[in-house]
Enzyme design. Sequence first.
Site, PDB file in Angstrom:
ATOM      1  N   LYS A 183      39.805  50.767  48.831  1.00  9.17           N
ATOM      2  CA  LYS A 183      39.499  49.361  48.518  1.00  9.17           C
ATOM      3  C   LYS A 183      40.672  48.446  48.885  1.00  9.17           C
ATOM      4  O   LYS A 183      40.492  47.370  49.477  1.00  9.17           O
ATOM      5  CB  LYS A 183      39.166  49.240  47.022  1.00  9.17           C
ATOM      6  N   CYS A 203      41.138  38.408  45.772  1.00  8.33           N
ATOM      7  CA  CYS A 203      41.135  39.716  46.450  1.00  8.33           C
ATOM      8  C   CYS A 203      42.130  39.787  47.600  1.00  8.33           C
ATOM      9  O   CYS A 203      43.180  40.402  47.479  1.00  8.33           O
ATOM     10  CB  CYS A 203      39.735  40.010  46.969  1.00  8.33           C
TER      11      CYS A 203
END
Length: 406
Positions: free
Chosen positions: A201, A255
């Site tokens: 991720k 993010c």
Amino acid sequence: MINVIGLGYIGLPTALMFASHGLEVVGTDYNKNLISKLKTGHLTFEEQGLDELFNAAVAKGIQFSDEYQTASTYIIAVPTPYDKNSKIIDASYVVSAIKNIMKVCPKGATMILESTVSPGTIDHFVRPIVEENGFKIGTDIHLVHAPERIIPGNMIYELTHNSRTIGADDKRIGEEVKRLYASFCQGEIVVTDIRTAEMTKVVENTFRDINIAFANELAKICRAGGMAVYEIIRIANKHPRVNILQPGPGVGGHCISVDPWFLVGDYPGLANIILAARKINDSMPEFVLGRINDIMKEKSIADVSRVGLYGLTYKENVDDVRESPTLQMLECMERHLASGIKVYDPWVKHDIVKNQYHDFDAFLNDVDMVVIMVGHSEIRENMDKLKEKIILDTRKICDMEGTYRL
Ligand SMILES: NC(=O)c1ccc[n+]([C@@H]2O[C@H](COP(=O)([O-])OP(=O)(O)OC[C@H]3O[C@@H](n4cnc5c(N)ncnc54)[C@H](O)[C@@H]3O)[C@@H](O)[C@H]2O)c1
């Protein structure tokens, strides 16, 4: 029963998705105000299709609570910022959530961490808390990492269609959790171990950051060398193995502008391209400021209060302003004691900065120069209103003659 912990941009749609597909769900958040809004049928942020999903989940009986529940499955979607000094993950929200879960968790439960974390976070922060509470990992409790990939603005579609990663200690548990997500996810679900899922991720978001940084660096080089960056990228991309992104005013959100720092913090001296990319992207708001100054001089605009920034969010058609390039730019201006620039964003309903407008026409009335920081649909559909303005377009959405670019 699934207890989803943290009902923000990720936790809420996830909880609604599971509930609308017939699973028993309680959504928990420690923000009482947020819970009371949800209980009274009010959504806490705007997102395409979220209303319908909310109604479907309510019809299927989703519950909301500010208390942790006794459940067979926990899904944790709390924030994971980084420490601005050390650059390593600030795992305090995750730690607090795990500690609270341990107070109500029955033996045999599965704990799924959806928050993006640096590789090793589950080993360093989660396992010790579980063991301190007398639970044996693998028998009394199962640990899983299922990082989320959805993009704000297209969350509901992506929840259903994206591929997912499930990291588990035990392949059998991984397959069980895969079946759980397959209740709504039509994309491929890959089962792997926890450390691989954590790293994958972070790598995905770091890949994006580095590619954006390359485009941004090209914009700077081309500006210095008097070359047309967009034309150069357009032509270069005709090469069968070249796919350069578009430059922009910087990177924001919770993010891409955060996760690469985890690798810089954990692997100083090794994460060199990653660090350079972060620095380039973080330098873009100041670069835009330089462009504004140059254009003001060229057009003899003496007063910065005649300049307006269109867009406060970190991307188009969302209301999330976290780490946004416009906010970074305003901070930079304040450091240089410059003030007076005007700001407008149709998605940001409350005043969060000085000189903020809530009406597009009133904003346009009060400025001579418009800096397009975000390409919301509103401005794309109303470009003719900018006809008389000097335009600096950082998103390449305006074709009008005379438009300035990065
Ligand atoms: N926003 C995105 O686009 C996105 C995309 C993919 C992954 N992620 C990751 O998902 C995670 C969550 O991000 P987000 O954007 O949803 O954050 P958010 O700030 O929107 O939501 C987090 C919620 O958790 C609640 N919370 C915090 N600590 C809590 C605790 N101990 N107990 C109960 N509630 C608690 C907060 O009140 C808040 O409502 C982060 O790790 C992020 O990196 C985010």
